[in-house]
Design a protein around this motif. Structure first.
Motif, short mmCIF file in Angstrom:
data_model
loop_
_atom_site.label_atom_id
_atom_site.label_comp_id
_atom_site.label_asym_id
_atom_site.label_seq_id
_atom_site.Cartn_x
_atom_site.Cartn_y
_atom_site.Cartn_z
N GLN A 1 76.47 9.78 58.30
CA GLN A 1 75.08 9.33 58.46
C GLN A 1 74.11 10.28 57.77
O GLN A 1 73.18 9.85 57.09
N ALA A 2 74.33 11.56 57.98
CA ALA A 2 73.42 12.56 57.41
C ALA A 2 73.42 12.51 55.89
O ALA A 2 72.37 12.64 55.25
N VAL A 3 74.59 12.28 55.30
CA VAL A 3 74.67 12.17 53.84
C VAL A 3 73.88 10.95 53.37
O VAL A 3 73.10 11.02 52.41
N LYS A 4 74.03 9.83 54.08
CA LYS A 4 73.25 8.62 53.74
C LYS A 4 71.76 8.91 53.78
O LYS A 4 71.00 8.51 52.89
N PHE A 5 71.33 9.61 54.83
CA PHE A 5 69.90 9.88 54.98
C PHE A 5 69.38 10.80 53.88
O PHE A 5 68.26 10.62 53.40
N SER A 6 70.17 11.77 53.49
CA SER A 6 69.73 12.67 52.42
C SER A 6 69.59 11.92 51.10
O SER A 6 68.62 12.10 50.36
N LEU A 7 70.55 11.04 50.82
CA LEU A 7 70.48 10.24 49.59
C LEU A 7 69.26 9.31 49.63
O LEU A 7 68.55 9.13 48.64
N HIS A 8 69.02 8.75 50.80
CA HIS A 8 67.87 7.86 50.98
C HIS A 8 66.56 8.61 50.71
O HIS A 8 65.59 8.03 50.22
N ALA A 9 66.54 9.89 51.01
CA ALA A 9 65.34 10.71 50.79
C ALA A 9 65.33 11.29 49.38
O ALA A 9 64.45 12.09 49.04
N GLY A 10 66.30 10.90 48.55
CA GLY A 10 66.32 11.35 47.16
C GLY A 10 66.77 12.78 46.98
O GLY A 10 66.43 13.43 46.00
N ARG A 11 67.55 13.26 47.94
CA ARG A 11 68.03 14.64 47.85
C ARG A 11 69.55 14.70 47.69
O ARG A 11 70.25 13.79 48.13
N LYS A 12 70.00 15.79 47.06
CA LYS A 12 71.45 16.02 47.00
C LYS A 12 71.87 17.07 48.02
O LYS A 12 73.05 17.35 48.20
N THR A 13 70.87 17.69 48.63
CA THR A 13 71.14 18.72 49.63
C THR A 13 70.93 18.16 51.03
O THR A 13 69.89 17.56 51.31
N ILE A 14 71.93 18.35 51.88
CA ILE A 14 71.79 17.93 53.27
C ILE A 14 70.93 18.96 53.99
O ILE A 14 71.20 20.16 53.91
N LYS A 15 69.89 18.50 54.67
CA LYS A 15 69.03 19.40 55.42
C LYS A 15 69.18 19.15 56.93
O LYS A 15 69.73 18.13 57.34
N ALA A 16 68.66 20.10 57.70
CA ALA A 16 68.78 19.99 59.16
C ALA A 16 68.19 18.69 59.68
O ALA A 16 68.72 18.08 60.62
N ASN A 17 67.11 18.23 59.05
CA ASN A 17 66.48 16.97 59.51
C ASN A 17 67.40 15.77 59.36
O ASN A 17 67.30 14.83 60.14
N ASP A 18 68.26 15.79 58.35
CA ASP A 18 69.22 14.69 58.20
C ASP A 18 70.18 14.65 59.38
O ASP A 18 70.53 13.59 59.89
N ALA B 1 78.65 15.21 50.85
CA ALA B 1 77.50 16.06 50.54
C ALA B 1 77.76 16.91 49.29
O ALA B 1 78.84 17.47 49.15
N SER B 2 76.77 16.96 48.40
CA SER B 2 76.89 17.84 47.23
C SER B 2 76.58 19.27 47.64
O SER B 2 77.28 20.20 47.28
N ARG B 3 75.47 19.40 48.38
CA ARG B 3 75.07 20.72 48.85
C ARG B 3 74.62 20.63 50.30
O ARG B 3 74.17 19.57 50.74
N VAL B 4 74.74 21.74 51.00
CA VAL B 4 74.43 21.75 52.44
C VAL B 4 73.57 22.98 52.73
O VAL B 4 73.96 24.10 52.41
N SER B 5 72.40 22.78 53.32
CA SER B 5 71.56 23.92 53.66
C SER B 5 72.14 24.66 54.87
O SER B 5 72.86 24.07 55.68
N ASP B 6 71.82 25.94 54.96
CA ASP B 6 72.32 26.73 56.10
C ASP B 6 71.86 26.15 57.43
O ASP B 6 72.61 26.12 58.41
N LYS B 7 70.61 25.68 57.43
CA LYS B 7 70.08 25.12 58.68
C LYS B 7 70.78 23.82 59.05
O LYS B 7 70.89 23.48 60.23
N ALA B 8 71.24 23.08 58.05
CA ALA B 8 71.98 21.85 58.33
C ALA B 8 73.31 22.17 59.00
O ALA B 8 73.73 21.50 59.95
N LYS B 9 73.98 23.20 58.51
CA LYS B 9 75.25 23.61 59.15
C LYS B 9 75.01 23.99 60.60
O LYS B 9 75.74 23.58 61.50
N ALA B 10 73.96 24.79 60.83
CA ALA B 10 73.64 25.23 62.19
C ALA B 10 73.28 24.03 63.06
O ALA B 10 73.67 23.98 64.24
N ALA B 11 72.56 23.05 62.49
CA ALA B 11 72.16 21.88 63.26
C ALA B 11 73.38 21.05 63.66
O ALA B 11 73.48 20.60 64.81
N LEU B 12 74.30 20.88 62.74
CA LEU B 12 75.51 20.09 63.05
C LEU B 12 76.32 20.79 64.14
O LEU B 12 76.78 20.17 65.10
#
Lengths: 69, 69
Positions: free
Chosen positions: A45-62, B20-31
């Motif tokens: 799900q998080a990967v889908k949301f990041s792509l939807h937001a036009g990002r290649k990096t998964i962020k905590a918000n995803d 995921a291509s890239r993963v932020s540190d905060k995303a790892k912590a959030a998961l």
């Protein structure tokens, strides 16, 4: 699925912290499996949301958004 | 909550496996946080179920029942 991502010892600690006196080996493996499955679902799900937001990096918000589904 | 139960590296692997291509540190912590919370909830339920069944040992069936709630 038997991955080595999550340590069985951690599963035992979580169960003991929750009040378990003793934990069978199969219970540790079962908790690990359920948790890994949940993690995989959240990650997809998080990967889908990041792509939807036009990002290649998964962020905590995803992750946070995925966890609310 | 910042425990050391689940390794952050495992969170990254799960997210990469999900595409995921890239993963932020905060995303790892959030998961990790979301997954640990879920694990704690499941563990508490499983302990209740084992006590209800008159056991002091948590078995795989307790986890499976808890995961269906």
């Amino acid at each position: 699925m038997t991955s080595r991502l999550l340590p069985l010892a951690a599963m035992e600690k979580i169960l003991k912290k929750a009040g378990a006196s003793r934990v069978s080996d199969k219970a540790k493996a079962a908790l690990k499996e359920v948790i890994e499955e949940k993690a995989n679902e959240l990650a997809l799900q998080a990967v889908k949301f990041s792509l939807h937001a036009g990002r290649k990096t998964i962020k905590a918000n995803d992750i946070k958004l995925a966890s609310k589904e």
